[in-house]
Design an enzyme around this catalytic site. Structure first.
Site, short mmCIF file in Angstrom:
data_model
loop_
_atom_site.label_atom_id
_atom_site.label_comp_id
_atom_site.label_asym_id
_atom_site.label_seq_id
_atom_site.Cartn_x
_atom_site.Cartn_y
_atom_site.Cartn_z
N ASP A 1 17.68 18.19 61.18
CA ASP A 1 18.36 17.77 59.95
C ASP A 1 17.61 18.17 58.69
OD1 ASP A 1 20.69 16.51 60.81
OD2 ASP A 1 19.57 14.73 61.43
N ARG B 1 14.80 9.33 64.67
CA ARG B 1 14.62 8.56 63.45
C ARG B 1 15.16 7.14 63.59
NH1 ARG B 1 17.33 12.39 59.30
NH2 ARG B 1 17.05 10.58 57.94
N ARG C 1 19.41 21.79 66.51
CA ARG C 1 19.47 21.65 65.06
C ARG C 1 18.46 20.60 64.64
NH1 ARG C 1 26.02 20.69 65.25
NH2 ARG C 1 26.40 22.57 66.47
N TYR D 1 9.27 15.59 70.10
CA TYR D 1 9.17 15.34 68.66
C TYR D 1 7.95 14.48 68.38
CZ TYR D 1 13.90 17.02 67.55
OH TYR D 1 15.01 17.79 67.34
#
Lengths: 257, 257
Positions: free
Chosen positions: B58, B204, B56, B117
């Site tokens: 966000d 993050r 997933r 990422y």
């Protein structure tokens, strides 16, 4: 009054172009870059301040380096402080990149001696989602060598009537083209074109024509004929607005800031 | 049934994340990437088809290379044809980049061995308007050497509790980090991090903490203490979603397509 020149970047996606429009005539408020900038200038000066752009960009066209000047009645703050002051009140799709003092006679439009545009093409692969608002997605990979052979015709003082738009009100259709070249960059093809000035929709007409003719296997001799025919009906389809960026504006060979 | 694996790119700006949400529970339709993909798959298959993502993302997080698999009842068309078929019906902020056949047992989530990422930071200059939706604009230029000294602590099997979020339901907070490095790229700073898997909001939290600690002149020894304390209260603020891209997903060291 200080004359201040800004480099302004904007994402044209949600703008009806650079130029402020008469709200009453349009029936409802129209979002323009000049309108947003003048609102921000009004807010920090507490009085109306006009923003003069180097040229109009159409709805959907972006800018990395639009040149804008304005006359500021404030003489107390360092010129660099206009950058955060304006950016903190502007929407995120308009950003002031730099600010500098200019001579009293400086005019972003009349003093500009050269404008450079870049047009971004994506062919032979699928563009990433975050590139989609900024590139023209082509179904096929164009032939860069052929595009450049055709683009080589675009040099020097030229009557650009072939690439003018129906509504163009320019007295002369002659423009001095300094550069017109295609090059690969990070999986895309970039078309960079610089000239003293451009006719309305001229860059999009040139890009659209070159891509269309390349797809039809036309060559530089054909393109030269089309160019010199000075007949708009011979141009190819106009390329979409969202691939186009006003990249930089020069003043007597300098970028001012 | 064919098992087909796609590389999917999306611009997270106008999405409430990857995962399809229960419309009834939310009160009104919620736009998700999985929802859009399943609608497109339904349209081309004339029956419901589930889209399985590698993980997933966000709300607001982008993807250049999300891996997605689905089982297709159509066995007549070449796998490459799924790309234009899906892209012609998907909204522009979701793009299928590639498509390949996979073994029957392939599962985009359970077969994934590594996720990468990238987080994009803009410091020391004003980002252009068209970069704004994809970078975290910092007021100051961070110290890349110090960021990398701190990031060097993020290597190997680690308990990542410090960078977990309040709602995280993971049984184990241990993850294997393969790479965590900052590098300059075209006027921005990119943070690339790869691991077998990530906790919810972990990237993050790591980026936000590193930038926050660097600004406070903290060093690698300090960061190591924070990391090994396994206490979320010691982490810095979470970096905004819009700077983050799910960059690529690997399966036994391969990108599949």
């Amino acid at each position: 009054m200080r004359n201040i020149v800004l480099t302004v970047s904007y994402d044209g996606t949600r703008f009806c172009g650079w130029q402020k429009q008469d709200k009453a005539a349009a029936g409802k408020p129209v979002r323009t870059v000049q309108g947003e900038l003048e609102q921000a200038l009004h807010r920090i000066h507490h009085e109306p301040v006009a923003a003069i752009g180097s040229g109009r960009t159409d709805a959907g066209v972006h800018a990395a380096g639009q040149a804008v000047n304005f006359f500021s009645p404030i003489d107390s703050i360092p010129v660099q402080n206009y950058i955060p002051a304006l950016n903190s009140t502007l929407p995120h799709d308009v950003r002031v990149i730099s600010a500098a003092e200019a001579d009293a006679g400086f005019h972003a439009r009349f003093s500009a001696t050269s404008r450079t545009y870049r047009y971004f093409l994506c062919g032979g692969r699928q563009a990433y989602a975050h590139e989609m608002p900024y590139v023209w997605q082509l179904r096929h990979l164009p032939d860069i060598a052929n595009l450049n052979a055709m683009a080589a015709c675009l040099h020097g003082e030229l009557d650009c009537t072939t690439f003018s738009a129906a509504g163009d009100a320019s007295v002369s259709k002659c423009r001095y083209i300094e550069k017109a070249v295609f090059y690969p960059e990070r999986g895309n093809i970039v078309f960079e074109i610089a000239a003293n000035a451009f006719l309305w929709k001229m860059v999009r007409s040139i890009v659209g024509s070159l891509v269309f003719f390349d797809r039809q296997k036309k060559d530089a001799a054909f393109f030269s004929e089309v160019l010199h025919a000075r007949d708009r009906r011979l141009a190819g389809p106009t390329a979409p607005a969202h691939g186009l960026f006003l990249w930089k504006v020069e003043f007597n060979g300098e970028r001012r800031h």
